[in-house]
Design a protein around this motif. Sequence first.
Motif, PDB file in Angstrom:
ATOM      1  N   VAL A  56      36.499  53.279  43.059  1.00 37.76           N
ATOM      2  CA  VAL A  56      37.598  53.334  42.264  1.00 37.76           C
ATOM      3  C   VAL A  56      37.741  54.814  42.157  1.00 37.76           C
ATOM      4  O   VAL A  56      36.898  55.937  41.390  1.00 37.76           O
ATOM      5  N   GLU A  57      39.329  55.543  41.918  1.00 35.19           N
ATOM      6  CA  GLU A  57      39.243  57.604  41.643  1.00 35.19           C
ATOM      7  C   GLU A  57      40.104  57.298  40.989  1.00 35.19           C
ATOM      8  O   GLU A  57      41.353  56.819  41.147  1.00 35.19           O
ATOM      9  N   LEU A  58      39.765  57.937  39.832  1.00 33.09           N
ATOM     10  CA  LEU A  58      41.544  58.054  38.789  1.00 33.09           C
ATOM     11  C   LEU A  58      41.044  59.624  38.276  1.00 33.09           C
ATOM     12  O   LEU A  58      39.840  60.285  38.032  1.00 33.09           O
ATOM     13  N   GLU A  59      42.531  59.929  38.916  1.00 33.39           N
ATOM     14  CA  GLU A  59      43.309  61.812  38.176  1.00 33.39           C
ATOM     15  C   GLU A  59      43.491  61.708  37.319  1.00 33.39           C
ATOM     16  O   GLU A  59      44.355  61.024  37.216  1.00 33.39           O
ATOM     17  N   LEU A  60      43.045  62.297  36.347  1.00 31.31           N
ATOM     18  CA  LEU A  60      43.740  62.692  35.193  1.00 31.31           C
ATOM     19  C   LEU A  60      43.698  63.638  34.543  1.00 31.31           C
ATOM     20  O   LEU A  60      42.356  64.293  34.429  1.00 31.31           O
ATOM     21  N   ASP A  61      44.644  65.029  33.352  1.00 32.76           N
ATOM     22  CA  ASP A  61      43.970  65.833  32.972  1.00 32.76           C
ATOM     23  C   ASP A  61      43.343  67.445  34.374  1.00 32.76           C
ATOM     24  O   ASP A  61      42.259  67.859  33.552  1.00 32.76           O
ATOM     25  N   GLY A  62      43.391  67.495  35.275  1.00 32.70           N
ATOM     26  CA  GLY A  62      42.727  67.646  37.037  1.00 32.70           C
ATOM     27  C   GLY A  62      41.158  67.564  36.970  1.00 32.70           C
ATOM     28  O   GLY A  62      40.899  68.313  37.446  1.00 32.70           O
ATOM     29  N   ARG A  63      40.491  65.913  36.261  1.00 35.31           N
ATOM     30  CA  ARG A  63      39.625  65.937  35.916  1.00 35.31           C
ATOM     31  C   ARG A  63      39.379  64.237  37.054  1.00 35.31           C
ATOM     32  O   ARG A  63      40.271  63.797  37.060  1.00 35.31           O
ATOM     33  N   THR A  64      38.848  64.362  38.061  1.00 33.41           N
ATOM     34  CA  THR A  64      38.472  63.768  38.643  1.00 33.41           C
ATOM     35  C   THR A  64      37.072  62.602  38.349  1.00 33.41           C
ATOM     36  O   THR A  64      36.080  63.230  38.600  1.00 33.41           O
ATOM     37  N   PHE A  65      37.527  61.396  38.199  1.00 33.81           N
ATOM     38  CA  PHE A  65      36.592  60.060  37.519  1.00 33.81           C
ATOM     39  C   PHE A  65      36.444  59.060  38.239  1.00 33.81           C
ATOM     40  O   PHE A  65      36.914  58.397  39.376  1.00 33.81           O
ATOM     41  N   THR A  66      35.186  58.354  39.011  1.00 33.54           N
ATOM     42  CA  THR A  66      34.875  57.849  40.412  1.00 33.54           C
ATOM     43  C   THR A  66      33.970  56.411  40.031  1.00 33.54           C
ATOM     44  O   THR A  66      32.732  56.754  38.640  1.00 33.54           O
ATOM     45  N   ARG A  67      33.802  55.490  40.228  1.00 33.58           N
ATOM     46  CA  ARG A  67      33.191  54.789  40.350  1.00 33.58           C
ATOM     47  C   ARG A  67      33.091  53.749  41.651  1.00 33.58           C
ATOM     48  O   ARG A  67      34.338  53.679  41.610  1.00 33.58           O
ATOM     49  N   VAL A  68      32.235  53.569  41.469  1.00 35.65           N
ATOM     50  CA  VAL A  68      32.159  52.535  42.750  1.00 35.65           C
ATOM     51  C   VAL A  68      31.205  51.672  42.709  1.00 35.65           C
ATOM     52  O   VAL A  68      29.833  51.712  41.418  1.00 35.65           O
ATOM     53  N   LEU A  69      31.041  50.445  43.544  1.00 36.80           N
ATOM     54  CA  LEU A  69      30.761  48.870  42.969  1.00 36.80           C
ATOM     55  C   LEU A  69      30.043  48.921  45.005  1.00 36.80           C
ATOM     56  O   LEU A  69      30.329  48.782  45.532  1.00 36.80           O
ATOM     57  N   SER A  70      28.166  48.389  44.717  1.00 32.00           N
ATOM     58  CA  SER A  70      28.150  48.263  46.214  1.00 32.00           C
ATOM     59  C   SER A  70      26.794  47.252  45.815  1.00 32.00           C
ATOM     60  O   SER A  70      26.566  46.815  45.359  1.00 32.00           O
ATOM     61  N   ARG A  71      27.490  46.490  47.441  1.00 41.96           N
ATOM     62  CA  ARG A  71      26.605  45.109  47.371  1.00 41.96           C
ATOM     63  C   ARG A  71      25.314  45.268  47.812  1.00 41.96           C
ATOM     64  O   ARG A  71      25.177  45.804  49.339  1.00 41.96           O
ATOM     65  N   ALA A  72      24.193  44.667  47.164  1.00 40.38           N
ATOM     66  CA  ALA A  72      22.944  45.127  47.745  1.00 40.38           C
ATOM     67  C   ALA A  72      22.749  43.724  46.939  1.00 40.38           C
ATOM     68  O   ALA A  72      22.149  43.158  46.079  1.00 40.38           O
ATOM     69  N   SER A  73      21.683  42.692  48.009  1.00 38.53           N
ATOM     70  CA  SER A  73      20.677  42.116  47.786  1.00 38.53           C
ATOM     71  C   SER A  73      20.741  40.774  47.181  1.00 38.53           C
ATOM     72  O   SER A  73      20.627  40.119  45.743  1.00 38.53           O
ATOM     73  N   GLY A  74      22.899  40.853  47.194  1.00 36.29           N
ATOM     74  CA  GLY A  74      23.176  39.574  46.511  1.00 36.29           C
ATOM     75  C   GLY A  74      23.388  39.841  45.384  1.00 36.29           C
ATOM     76  O   GLY A  74      24.284  39.317  44.531  1.00 36.29           O
ATOM     77  N   ARG A  75      23.735  41.137  45.208  1.00 36.46           N
ATOM     78  CA  ARG A  75      24.330  41.813  44.140  1.00 36.46           C
ATOM     79  C   ARG A  75      25.532  42.724  43.594  1.00 36.46           C
ATOM     80  O   ARG A  75      25.499  43.666  44.954  1.00 36.46           O
ATOM     81  N   VAL A  76      25.850  43.268  43.022  1.00 36.17           N
ATOM     82  CA  VAL A  76      26.521  44.237  42.698  1.00 36.17           C
ATOM     83  C   VAL A  76      26.470  45.154  42.141  1.00 36.17           C
ATOM     84  O   VAL A  76      26.162  44.789  40.703  1.00 36.17           O
TER      85      VAL A  76
END
Length: 648
Positions: free
Chosen positions: A69-89
């Motif tokens: 997920v990328e959130l662009e707000l007030d000239g800044r970019t905020f990110t959140r990455v979800l990765s699946r590894a070893s059966g969990r996120v």
Amino acid sequence: MSKSEAVQNATVRIQNIGGIASRDVTLAPGVTVLTGRNATNRTSFLRALMAGCGSDAVSLKGDADEGSVELELDGRTFTRVLSRASGRVEFSGTPYLRETTTADLFAFLLASNEARQAVVTSRDLHDVIMTPVDTGAIEAEIDRLQTERNRTERELDQLSSLESTQHSLETRRSELETKIADLEAERDELAARIDEEDQTVEAQRENQDELDRVLDDLQGARSEVETVRFRLKSERESVESLRDERSDLEDELDSFEAADIDREAVTGRIDHIRSEIETLNTAIADLQTVIQYTEDVLDGKAGLVEQSLGASASGDALTDQLVSSETITCWTCGTDVDAVQIEQTTNRLRGVRDDRREQRAELRRDLDDLETDLRVAEKSRTRRERVQRKLDRLEDELASRTEQIESLTADREKLTERVDALEDEASDLRGQAESTLIDLHKELNEVEFSLDRARDELASVNDDIDATAEKFDKRSELEGRRDQLTEDLESARTRITSLTNAAVEAFNEEMETILDLLGYENIERVWLERVERRVREGRRKVMKTQFELHIVRESETGTVYEDTIDHLSESEREVVGLVFALAGYLVHEVYEDVPFMLLDSVEAIDSERIAALVDHFKQYPTFLVAALLPEDAQALDAAYDRVAWGDD
């Protein structure tokens, strides 16, 4: 509410989150309505936006190993990455918020929102409102302030007799100054008489050579006495300067906070906490995956369920079965299970997940505190050692000069004795004719000796007066510090009470406004009351603050009576839950931390009342995003932005 003067649009870019494969949405400030039928991933979008803000209440798409997920707000970019590894996120990135407990409770108002559910399930509303408040830290702050104020009071008690001490010292100084003035006048008079007597002494004396020698020695001895007196004065001035510098260094040394900590134990504790946080992260991710998967099944998202069951039936048929039936085929054992039972289990899982999150948040706070303690202790230790070394050097020099003063004082005493002896010898050599002159010299020597002692005592008294003046300054500082500590202590003691009172006031005011707006004719009033009840904690009973929810109805005959939340309609319960969440939003000033308020699962409320709720709620956040059915959305102001959602 706090909004920037020129708020920009917010853009959300989603990849493989919930049921969304890929989608970009731009939100304008104000109200944005997500319109669509059930199971069209509107909730997935809201959870994706929550993830961009930092929440963990989001899941990775079932057939993907990574989402973002990328959130662009007030000239800044905020990110959140979800990765699946070893059966969990696992989560990574830089979201909008570091801690989302308050936003999850009072800004992200989805169906599972804890504040909404607390009203429906009759939980302790006071505990919900106080969840973001670190009461332990407040109590620790109260203890610290109380301890510091008690220490300050003890120091002030020790300085309470300063006026009497200062008066005695000033009286003694005045007496010494008068005595010195009298001695100086007496010395000047004796010097004048000696000059007169010198003129009358006969030029010729018996034993002139010997007498000259004695008089030369006497003059030399007196000169040495004057030299020693000058050196004594210089040394005393140096000692006085060194004492002032020592006082400044001691004050600086006292100003350092104590940093006596066990570094090895603290470091070990930090490593242990980090390990516990990692364990909790894993558990939370696993719980979230199960919860989200269960919610997807309950929402009738056929694609994910079909993959898990490996069913050969068509997607439409399976979706109809899951959505319309009161039972669901368990994806682990294949038996039919009541949907309510699954929902109850899911709620229990949510409770476990929230407990883990609370533990993790507490551990993170502990970790921050410990790391701060280490840094502060090291910095304080280094500065304290530097000041201590300087103070030690100064003490050595002060001791050396004090020894020099003692040595010079002893030399002066010896020289004075030698002068007396030489005067006696000169008197014997001169005979009776010069006895008067000798007596005058002896008397002058005694006066000068008394004058030196009086000056020494005056210097000591002046030092004591200066030290007393410094104590007056210190007392003034301590009094100011005591007043500030008293004010801070009162503020800390009333902080929790003020917060609970504000929550009650906010809920009651908002509830009264909402009831007027929505027009529930058979509800006279809904209000919260703050009460103190004695409850059992372990083996003892303690007083505990609670919120009591009152519901007053009016019958068809006009009779007013009090009812319970259980007897309200689903629509009425949902409204009360939303208003309670709004009260928490206002009291904790969530609008200062996150610009979004999210609204979902309000189908139990009729369209006109949904429109009135949205119109009322929109005044608080910068962005209000509401997920509504098409028929409910039609009742809202046409000027509101709309984003249509269909089958992806």
